[in-house]
Design a protein around this motif. Structure first.
Motif, PDB file in Angstrom:
ATOM      1  N   PHE A 109       0.861  -1.176   0.000  1.00  0.00           N
ATOM      2  CA  PHE A 109       0.000   0.000   0.000  1.00  0.00           C
ATOM      3  C   PHE A 109       0.905   1.235   0.000  1.00  0.00           C
ATOM      4  O   PHE A 109       1.706   1.412   0.913  1.00  0.00           O
ATOM      5  N   GLN A 110       0.763   2.087  -1.011  1.00  0.00           N
ATOM      6  CA  GLN A 110       1.558   3.311  -1.088  1.00  0.00           C
ATOM      7  C   GLN A 110       0.632   4.489  -1.334  1.00  0.00           C
ATOM      8  O   GLN A 110       0.130   4.666  -2.454  1.00  0.00           O
ATOM      9  N   LYS A 111       0.435   5.303  -0.313  1.00  0.00           N
ATOM     10  CA  LYS A 111      -0.442   6.470  -0.456  1.00  0.00           C
ATOM     11  C   LYS A 111       0.136   7.481  -1.424  1.00  0.00           C
ATOM     12  O   LYS A 111      -0.592   8.187  -2.115  1.00  0.00           O
ATOM     13  N   SER A 112       1.455   7.558  -1.481  1.00  0.00           N
ATOM     14  CA  SER A 112       2.104   8.565  -2.339  1.00  0.00           C
ATOM     15  C   SER A 112       1.763   8.357  -3.814  1.00  0.00           C
ATOM     16  O   SER A 112       1.717   9.311  -4.598  1.00  0.00           O
ATOM     17  N   THR A 113       1.516   7.105  -4.175  1.00  0.00           N
ATOM     18  CA  THR A 113       1.170   6.802  -5.574  1.00  0.00           C
ATOM     19  C   THR A 113      -0.263   6.303  -5.702  1.00  0.00           C
ATOM     20  O   THR A 113      -0.678   5.869  -6.773  1.00  0.00           O
ATOM     21  N   SER A 114      -1.024   6.368  -4.601  1.00  0.00           N
ATOM     22  CA  SER A 114      -2.413   5.894  -4.577  1.00  0.00           C
ATOM     23  C   SER A 114      -2.527   4.488  -5.159  1.00  0.00           C
ATOM     24  O   SER A 114      -3.352   4.198  -6.038  1.00  0.00           O
ATOM     25  N   SER A 115      -1.676   3.618  -4.674  1.00  0.00           N
ATOM     26  CA  SER A 115      -1.672   2.256  -5.196  1.00  0.00           C
ATOM     27  C   SER A 115      -1.787   1.237  -4.069  1.00  0.00           C
ATOM     28  O   SER A 115      -1.327   1.476  -2.942  1.00  0.00           O
ATOM     29  N   PHE A 116      -2.383   0.129  -4.394  1.00  0.00           N
ATOM     30  CA  PHE A 116      -2.554  -0.961  -3.426  1.00  0.00           C
ATOM     31  C   PHE A 116      -2.390  -2.260  -4.209  1.00  0.00           C
ATOM     32  O   PHE A 116      -3.350  -2.886  -4.625  1.00  0.00           O
ATOM     33  N   ASN A 117      -1.141  -2.642  -4.410  1.00  0.00           N
ATOM     34  CA  ASN A 117      -0.836  -3.775  -5.283  1.00  0.00           C
ATOM     35  C   ASN A 117      -0.787  -5.086  -4.517  1.00  0.00           C
ATOM     36  O   ASN A 117      -0.464  -5.129  -3.327  1.00  0.00           O
ATOM     37  N   PHE A 118      -1.082  -6.149  -5.230  1.00  0.00           N
ATOM     38  CA  PHE A 118      -1.236  -7.476  -4.657  1.00  0.00           C
ATOM     39  C   PHE A 118      -0.280  -8.429  -5.365  1.00  0.00           C
ATOM     40  O   PHE A 118      -0.296  -8.515  -6.588  1.00  0.00           O
ATOM     41  N   THR A 119       0.557  -9.094  -4.596  1.00  0.00           N
ATOM     42  CA  THR A 119       1.530 -10.029  -5.166  1.00  0.00           C
ATOM     43  C   THR A 119       1.258 -11.440  -4.676  1.00  0.00           C
ATOM     44  O   THR A 119       1.046 -11.660  -3.480  1.00  0.00           O
ATOM     45  N   ILE A 120       1.251 -12.353  -5.619  1.00  0.00           N
ATOM     46  CA  ILE A 120       1.163 -13.775  -5.287  1.00  0.00           C
ATOM     47  C   ILE A 120       2.518 -14.391  -5.578  1.00  0.00           C
ATOM     48  O   ILE A 120       3.038 -14.298  -6.715  1.00  0.00           O
ATOM     49  N   THR A 121       3.091 -14.984  -4.568  1.00  0.00           N
ATOM     50  CA  THR A 121       4.410 -15.615  -4.716  1.00  0.00           C
ATOM     51  C   THR A 121       4.217 -17.097  -5.016  1.00  0.00           C
ATOM     52  O   THR A 121       3.338 -17.740  -4.447  1.00  0.00           O
ATOM     53  N   ALA A 122       5.045 -17.609  -5.909  1.00  0.00           N
ATOM     54  CA  ALA A 122       4.980 -19.041  -6.255  1.00  0.00           C
ATOM     55  C   ALA A 122       3.541 -19.429  -6.586  1.00  0.00           C
ATOM     56  O   ALA A 122       2.933 -20.264  -5.924  1.00  0.00           O
ATOM     57  N   SER A 123       3.010 -18.826  -7.638  1.00  0.00           N
ATOM     58  CA  SER A 123       1.606 -19.013  -8.001  1.00  0.00           C
ATOM     59  C   SER A 123       1.270 -20.486  -8.230  1.00  0.00           C
ATOM     60  O   SER A 123       2.131 -21.305  -8.591  1.00  0.00           O
ATOM     61  N   GLN A 124       0.008 -20.795  -7.985  1.00  0.00           N
ATOM     62  CA  GLN A 124      -0.497 -22.155  -8.171  1.00  0.00           C
ATOM     63  C   GLN A 124      -1.731 -22.108  -9.066  1.00  0.00           C
ATOM     64  O   GLN A 124      -2.393 -21.073  -9.177  1.00  0.00           O
ATOM     65  N   VAL A 125      -2.055 -23.240  -9.652  1.00  0.00           N
ATOM     66  CA  VAL A 125      -3.213 -23.306 -10.544  1.00  0.00           C
ATOM     67  C   VAL A 125      -4.478 -22.850  -9.822  1.00  0.00           C
ATOM     68  O   VAL A 125      -5.345 -22.186 -10.407  1.00  0.00           O
ATOM     69  N   VAL A 126      -4.574 -23.136  -8.544  1.00  0.00           N
ATOM     70  CA  VAL A 126      -5.771 -22.758  -7.768  1.00  0.00           C
ATOM     71  C   VAL A 126      -5.902 -21.250  -7.597  1.00  0.00           C
ATOM     72  O   VAL A 126      -6.941 -20.755  -7.152  1.00  0.00           O
ATOM     73  N   ASP A 127      -4.842 -20.521  -7.919  1.00  0.00           N
ATOM     74  CA  ASP A 127      -4.916 -19.053  -7.839  1.00  0.00           C
ATOM     75  C   ASP A 127      -5.629 -18.456  -9.053  1.00  0.00           C
ATOM     76  O   ASP A 127      -5.909 -17.256  -9.088  1.00  0.00           O
ATOM     77  N   SER A 128      -5.901 -19.268 -10.052  1.00  0.00           N
ATOM     78  CA  SER A 128      -6.594 -18.785 -11.246  1.00  0.00           C
ATOM     79  C   SER A 128      -7.975 -18.267 -10.859  1.00  0.00           C
ATOM     80  O   SER A 128      -8.798 -19.004 -10.294  1.00  0.00           O
ATOM     81  N   ALA A 129      -8.210 -17.001 -11.157  1.00  0.00           N
ATOM     82  CA  ALA A 129      -9.452 -16.341 -10.745  1.00  0.00           C
ATOM     83  C   ALA A 129      -9.432 -14.917 -11.283  1.00  0.00           C
ATOM     84  O   ALA A 129      -8.431 -14.465 -11.851  1.00  0.00           O
ATOM     85  N   VAL A 130     -10.545 -14.217 -11.081  1.00  0.00           N
ATOM     86  CA  VAL A 130     -10.559 -12.779 -11.319  1.00  0.00           C
ATOM     87  C   VAL A 130     -10.389 -12.106  -9.963  1.00  0.00           C
ATOM     88  O   VAL A 130     -11.066 -12.466  -8.993  1.00  0.00           O
ATOM     89  N   TYR A 131      -9.494 -11.150  -9.906  1.00  0.00           N
ATOM     90  CA  TYR A 131      -9.213 -10.452  -8.656  1.00  0.00           C
ATOM     91  C   TYR A 131      -9.678  -9.008  -8.776  1.00  0.00           C
ATOM     92  O   TYR A 131      -9.360  -8.315  -9.744  1.00  0.00           O
ATOM     93  N   PHE A 132     -10.429  -8.573  -7.762  1.00  0.00           N
ATOM     94  CA  PHE A 132     -10.974  -7.223  -7.753  1.00  0.00           C
ATOM     95  C   PHE A 132     -10.373  -6.427  -6.610  1.00  0.00           C
ATOM     96  O   PHE A 132     -10.308  -6.892  -5.466  1.00  0.00           O
ATOM     97  N   CYS A 133      -9.988  -5.207  -6.914  1.00  0.00           N
ATOM     98  CA  CYS A 133      -9.591  -4.227  -5.927  1.00  0.00           C
ATOM     99  C   CYS A 133     -10.803  -3.314  -5.709  1.00  0.00           C
ATOM    100  O   CYS A 133     -11.553  -3.031  -6.662  1.00  0.00           O
TER     101      CYS A 133
END
Lengths: 116, 112
Positions: free
Chosen positions: A68-92
């Protein structure tokens, strides 16, 4: 005006790769909340995280982490070592404290495909 | 399982008809929200009720109405249905404003 932008419409990765989903928001409020939800192929919306505007600490939960970085108004999401079960639509999503009711304003979503 | 229930899961109806979607919030939650998810509009907030009273309104059509009953369950009524009303309708509940909203499984409406 309130707005959430997820510029990445689709992302495709191979299993075990790290992947970052971007989220940029706009709000005039000083008190607000940011969320990530996951929508797997089955269709339900699953809550992942909620952050308030006064807490800029990064958060890690297993393979998931949020920056979360207020200076850039961003809230990014990282998945490490992705898996097939992570397949989805992700909403912020954004909720403003002074916006009566606290409705969620969603981005357009990022469809993540993790291939074996 | 979020604890929010929605019925029915699927609904197929014809243009001009009226349908009622039902939602039961998580135990203890006083707020109920309705959202519409469509391919062209994405996820859009429709309306919120808090402890039986309307609290906030979004882009809800005049043909649509909702209410929250004393037992806190909510109903979304869609009338004079048009093809464009075909969408996934979600209900969410929370303990209060700006608290985490937990979503039900949704009702998939198809208007033919």
């Amino acid at each position: 005006a309130q707005k959430v932008t997820q510029a990445q419409t689709e992302i495709s990765v191979v299993e075990k790769e790290d992947v970052t989903l971007d989220c940029v928001y706009e709000t005039r409020d000083t008190t607000y909340y940011l969320f990530w939800y996951k929508q797997p192929p089955s269709g339900e919306l699953v809550f992942l995280i909620r952050r308030n505007s006064f807490d800029e600490q990064n958060e890690i939960s297993g393979r998931y982490s949020w920056n979360f970085q207020k200076s850039t108004s961003s809230f990014n999401f990282t998945i490490t070592a992705s898996q097939v079960v992570d397949s989805a639509v992700y909403f912020c999503a954004l909720s403003e404290f002074y916006n009566q009711g606290g409705k969620l304003i969603f981005g357009q979503g990022t469809e993540l495909s993790v291939k074996p | 399982d979020s604890g929010v229930t929605q019925t029915p899961k699927h609904l197929i109806t014809a243009t001009g008809q009226r349908v009622t979607l039902r939602c039961s919030p998580r135990s203890g939650d006083l707020s109920v929200y309705w959202y519409q998810q469509s391919l062209d509009q994405g996820l859009q907030f429709l309306i919120q009720y808090y402890n039986g009273e309307e609290r906030a309104k979004g882009n809800i059509l005049e043909r649509f109405s909702a209410q929250q009953f004393p037992d806190l369950h909510s109903e979304l009524n869609l009338s004079s249905l048009e093809l464009g009303d075909s969408a996934l309708y979600f209900c969410a509940s929370s303990a209060g404003d700006s608290e985490t909203q937990y979503f039900g499984p949704g009702t998939r409406l198809l208007v033919l």
